[in-house]
Design a protein around this motif. Structure first.
Motif, PDB file in Angstrom:
ATOM      1  N   CYS A   3      14.110   5.620   0.648  1.00  0.00           N
ATOM      2  CA  CYS A   3      13.101   6.837   0.312  1.00  0.00           C
ATOM      3  C   CYS A   3      12.044   6.089   0.025  1.00  0.00           C
ATOM      4  O   CYS A   3      11.605   5.091  -0.330  1.00  0.00           O
ATOM      5  N   TYR A   4      10.848   6.964  -0.107  1.00  0.00           N
ATOM      6  CA  TYR A   4       9.473   6.859  -0.582  1.00  0.00           C
ATOM      7  C   TYR A   4       9.409   7.332  -1.858  1.00  0.00           C
ATOM      8  O   TYR A   4      10.355   8.373  -2.194  1.00  0.00           O
ATOM      9  N   ILE A   5       8.794   6.545  -2.808  1.00  0.00           N
ATOM     10  CA  ILE A   5       8.926   7.154  -4.194  1.00  0.00           C
ATOM     11  C   ILE A   5       7.494   7.344  -4.604  1.00  0.00           C
ATOM     12  O   ILE A   5       6.456   6.401  -4.331  1.00  0.00           O
ATOM     13  N   ASN A  14      -9.958   9.545  -6.235  1.00  0.00           N
ATOM     14  CA  ASN A  14     -10.509   8.562  -4.901  1.00  0.00           C
ATOM     15  C   ASN A  14     -10.037   8.869  -3.383  1.00  0.00           C
ATOM     16  O   ASN A  14     -10.963   8.446  -2.626  1.00  0.00           O
ATOM     17  N   TYR A  15      -9.021   9.549  -3.359  1.00  0.00           N
ATOM     18  CA  TYR A  15      -8.369   9.739  -2.060  1.00  0.00           C
ATOM     19  C   TYR A  15      -9.297  11.239  -1.366  1.00  0.00           C
ATOM     20  O   TYR A  15      -9.124  11.211  -0.031  1.00  0.00           O
ATOM     21  N   VAL A  16     -10.288  11.529  -1.937  1.00  0.00           N
ATOM     22  CA  VAL A  16     -11.206  12.376  -1.088  1.00  0.00           C
ATOM     23  C   VAL A  16     -11.778  11.660  -0.078  1.00  0.00           C
ATOM     24  O   VAL A  16     -11.915  12.014   1.003  1.00  0.00           O
ATOM     25  N   GLY A  37      -5.424   4.068   3.455  1.00  0.00           N
ATOM     26  CA  GLY A  37      -4.172   3.968   2.737  1.00  0.00           C
ATOM     27  C   GLY A  37      -3.557   2.585   2.912  1.00  0.00           C
ATOM     28  O   GLY A  37      -2.430   2.328   2.753  1.00  0.00           O
ATOM     29  N   GLU A  38      -4.380   1.414   3.403  1.00  0.00           N
ATOM     30  CA  GLU A  38      -3.719   0.268   3.814  1.00  0.00           C
ATOM     31  C   GLU A  38      -4.600  -0.817   3.663  1.00  0.00           C
ATOM     32  O   GLU A  38      -6.032  -0.724   3.669  1.00  0.00           O
ATOM     33  N   ASN A  39      -4.224  -2.080   3.404  1.00  0.00           N
ATOM     34  CA  ASN A  39      -5.173  -3.331   3.315  1.00  0.00           C
ATOM     35  C   ASN A  39      -5.062  -3.906   4.804  1.00  0.00           C
ATOM     36  O   ASN A  39      -4.199  -3.416   5.599  1.00  0.00           O
ATOM     37  N   LEU A  40      -6.069  -4.693   5.082  1.00  0.00           N
ATOM     38  CA  LEU A  40      -6.488  -5.038   6.340  1.00  0.00           C
ATOM     39  C   LEU A  40      -6.120  -6.873   6.342  1.00  0.00           C
ATOM     40  O   LEU A  40      -6.577  -7.349   5.540  1.00  0.00           O
ATOM     41  N   GLU A  71      -5.818  -3.397  -4.636  1.00  0.00           N
ATOM     42  CA  GLU A  71      -4.969  -4.648  -4.787  1.00  0.00           C
ATOM     43  C   GLU A  71      -3.663  -4.396  -4.395  1.00  0.00           C
ATOM     44  O   GLU A  71      -2.559  -4.040  -5.341  1.00  0.00           O
ATOM     45  N   GLY A  72      -3.453  -4.187  -3.065  1.00  0.00           N
ATOM     46  CA  GLY A  72      -2.144  -3.938  -2.626  1.00  0.00           C
ATOM     47  C   GLY A  72      -0.994  -4.726  -2.949  1.00  0.00           C
ATOM     48  O   GLY A  72      -1.098  -5.838  -2.903  1.00  0.00           O
ATOM     49  N   ILE A  73       0.247  -4.252  -3.216  1.00  0.00           N
ATOM     50  CA  ILE A  73       1.326  -5.010  -3.441  1.00  0.00           C
ATOM     51  C   ILE A  73       2.027  -5.622  -2.157  1.00  0.00           C
ATOM     52  O   ILE A  73       2.509  -6.695  -2.367  1.00  0.00           O
ATOM     53  N   THR A  74       1.835  -4.779  -1.248  1.00  0.00           N
ATOM     54  CA  THR A  74       2.145  -5.191   0.182  1.00  0.00           C
ATOM     55  C   THR A  74       1.373  -6.387   0.590  1.00  0.00           C
ATOM     56  O   THR A  74       1.770  -7.739   1.220  1.00  0.00           O
ATOM     57  N   VAL A  93      -1.416  -3.544   6.159  1.00  0.00           N
ATOM     58  CA  VAL A  93      -0.222  -3.309   5.353  1.00  0.00           C
ATOM     59  C   VAL A  93      -0.268  -2.513   4.194  1.00  0.00           C
ATOM     60  O   VAL A  93      -1.461  -2.000   3.736  1.00  0.00           O
ATOM     61  N   GLY A  94       0.819  -1.939   4.010  1.00  0.00           N
ATOM     62  CA  GLY A  94       0.839  -0.966   2.666  1.00  0.00           C
ATOM     63  C   GLY A  94       2.471  -0.710   2.521  1.00  0.00           C
ATOM     64  O   GLY A  94       3.094  -0.735   3.391  1.00  0.00           O
ATOM     65  N   THR A  95       2.621   0.030   1.445  1.00  0.00           N
ATOM     66  CA  THR A  95       3.907   0.581   1.256  1.00  0.00           C
ATOM     67  C   THR A  95       4.344   1.518   2.209  1.00  0.00           C
ATOM     68  O   THR A  95       5.274   1.323   2.898  1.00  0.00           O
TER      69      THR A  95
HETATM   70  N1  PPE Z   1      -5.284   0.646   0.261  1.00  0.00           N
HETATM   71  C1  PPE Z   1      -5.324   1.797  -0.203  1.00  0.00           C
HETATM   72  C2  PPE Z   1      -6.475   2.680  -0.282  1.00  0.00           C
HETATM   73  C3  PPE Z   1      -3.878   2.598  -0.388  1.00  0.00           C
HETATM   74  O1  PPE Z   1      -4.032   3.538  -0.522  1.00  0.00           O
HETATM   75  C4  PPE Z   1      -2.868   1.620  -0.467  1.00  0.00           C
HETATM   76  C5  PPE Z   1      -1.585   2.347  -0.444  1.00  0.00           C
HETATM   77  C6  PPE Z   1      -3.028   0.340   0.039  1.00  0.00           C
HETATM   78  C7  PPE Z   1      -4.132  -0.414   0.269  1.00  0.00           C
HETATM   79  C8  PPE Z   1      -1.731  -0.622  -0.004  1.00  0.00           C
HETATM   80  O2  PPE Z   1      -1.382  -0.670  -1.121  1.00  0.00           O
HETATM   81  P1  PPE Z   1       0.358  -1.078  -1.507  1.00  0.00           P
HETATM   82  O3  PPE Z   1       1.070  -0.023  -1.121  1.00  0.00           O
HETATM   83  O4  PPE Z   1       0.412  -1.460  -2.907  1.00  0.00           O
HETATM   84  O5  PPE Z   1       0.709  -2.273  -0.559  1.00  0.00           O
HETATM   85  N2  PPE Z   1      -1.439   3.700  -0.121  1.00  0.00           N
HETATM   86  C9  PPE Z   1      -0.205   4.355  -0.634  1.00  0.00           C
HETATM   87  C10 PPE Z   1      -0.310   5.854  -0.208  1.00  0.00           C
HETATM   88  C11 PPE Z   1      -0.546   6.368   1.244  1.00  0.00           C
HETATM   89  C12 PPE Z   1      -0.670   7.779   1.293  1.00  0.00           C
HETATM   90  O6  PPE Z   1      -0.995   8.470   2.455  1.00  0.00           O
HETATM   91  O7  PPE Z   1      -0.113   8.729   0.298  1.00  0.00           O
HETATM   92  C13 PPE Z   1       1.011   3.904  -0.019  1.00  0.00           C
HETATM   93  O8  PPE Z   1       1.041   3.232   1.001  1.00  0.00           O
HETATM   94  O9  PPE Z   1       2.003   4.326  -0.447  1.00  0.00           O
END
Ligand code: PPE
Length: 306
Positions: A94-96, A162-164, A195-198, A216-219, A253-255
């Motif tokens: 699941c997604y959390i 921030n997400y606006v 919502g992702e890093n590149l 700082e993405g964990i992925t 990359v992202g969760t």
């Molecule tokens: N940058 C942004 C702006 C971001 O929102 C995310 C996660 C990442 C990078 C990657 O981070 P991480 O998940 O720790 O690897 N975005 C989350 C929300 C997406 C959504 O639409 O809601 C996610 O991937 O869960």
């Protein structure tokens, strides 16, 4: 969206339909909240494990600190709450979504004395940008909206407000027929997706924008380690949009997005939609989250279910 049975709200599990808040909640009006996005994966032995749960909770706590939100729960309590919510919903995969926000007591921008609500929801969520995107890559367009200057919004906090900015960019490029937006820093360098890093690949080396200009993405952190463990060089440095145009490969990359190849940027084709190194890292990542790689089992937080 796919629903589950229960949502954890301020320490109690309530039915999905009953997880409601007042329309005059502070967080709704002023974006005063912080959240996380985490995934649990079904494991090879049919068990369930959350990917890097401790690191996600550390970031949640940091986001709350940056935005002056007192969570009122310890890291240990939040981790237990995530475990219980997954177990009670009987989900292995699941997604959390933990979220903390200012609730209802009075309006007016000043958040002081407005109570904080903490919620954890879990639900099944498939490929963020679609199954086809995971295989064949996404089309990307540079957004006319820049990412936040760090003195405008706290870019290190995963803050709801921030997400606006992300939603504006995403809807702008979707309307023009592209899958995802490429966002630039206020200075004009490449930052990240909505919502992702590149990452880009050129001449066998990987490049990703420095952490100072992105979430700082964990992925992102996991992919850097994975690539280095496979003996690739990874450089965290400023990238311009034309460096992305001439990249051999590019991926997000992202969760939610996991590892999603980029097929084109601003109508310039990248690779054949899915480069070799992207393919290798995507496969390795999807193997390790399912507990199939001994070396990375430390990244998996088991949730024992009956
Ligand atoms: N940058 C942004 C702006 C971001 O929102 C995310 C996660 C990442 C990078 C990657 O981070 P991480 O998940 O720790 O690897 N975005 C989350 C929300 C997406 C959504 O639409 O809601 C996610 O991937 O869960």
């Amino acid at each position: 969206m796919e629903e589950s049975d229960f949502i954890w709200m301020d320490g109690e599990l309530v039915e999905w339909e009953e997880a409601k808040i007042h329309v005059l909640s502070h967080g709704l009006h002023y974006g005063t909240g912080v959240f996380e996005g985490i995934r649990a994966y079904e494991q090879e032995d049919n068990g369930s494990a959350v990917f890097r749960l401790e690191e996600h909770m550390d970031r949640f706590i940091d986001s709350a600190k940056i935005t002056n939100i007192d969570l009122g729960y310890s890291k240990k309590e939040l981790i237990e709450a995530v475990e219980n919510t997954i177990k009670e919903n009987k989900l292995k995969k699941c997604y959390i979504r933990p979220i903390a926000f200012r609730g209802y007591s009075k309006l007016g921008v000043n958040p002081r004395e407005v109570p904080v609500k903490v919620v954890i929801a879990v639900w099944p969520w498939g490929a963020y940008l679609g199954e086809d995107a995971i295989e064949n890559g996404v089309s990307v367009k540079t957004s006319s909206w820049s990412r936040h200057h760090p003195n405008v919004m706290p870019t290190k906090a995963k803050a709801t407000g921030n997400y606006v900015n992300s939603a504006l960019a995403k809807s702008e490029v979707n309307k023009d027929g592209y899958d995802e937006a490429l966002m630039l820093t206020p200075e004009g360098n490449v930052a990240e997706g909505t919502g992702e890093n590149l990452f880009i690949v050129r001449n066998g080396k990987l490049y990703t924008p420095p952490s100072s200009s992105v979430l700082e993405g964990i992925t992102r952190k996991s992919i850097i380690q994975l690539a280095e463990d496979e003996s690739y060089t990874v450089k965290e440095e400023k990238i311009t949009r034309d460096q992305v145009y001439r990249a051999d490969e590019a991926f997000f990359v992202g969760t939610a997005a996991e590892v999603t190849p980029i097929a084109s940027v601003d109508n310039r084709k990248i690779s054949n939609g899915r480069g070799e190194i992207t393919n290798e890292l995507q496969n390795k990542f999807m193997e390790l989250v399912k507990g199939r790689v001994e070396k990375y089992k430390g990244w998996l937080h088991r949730v024992e279910q009956n």
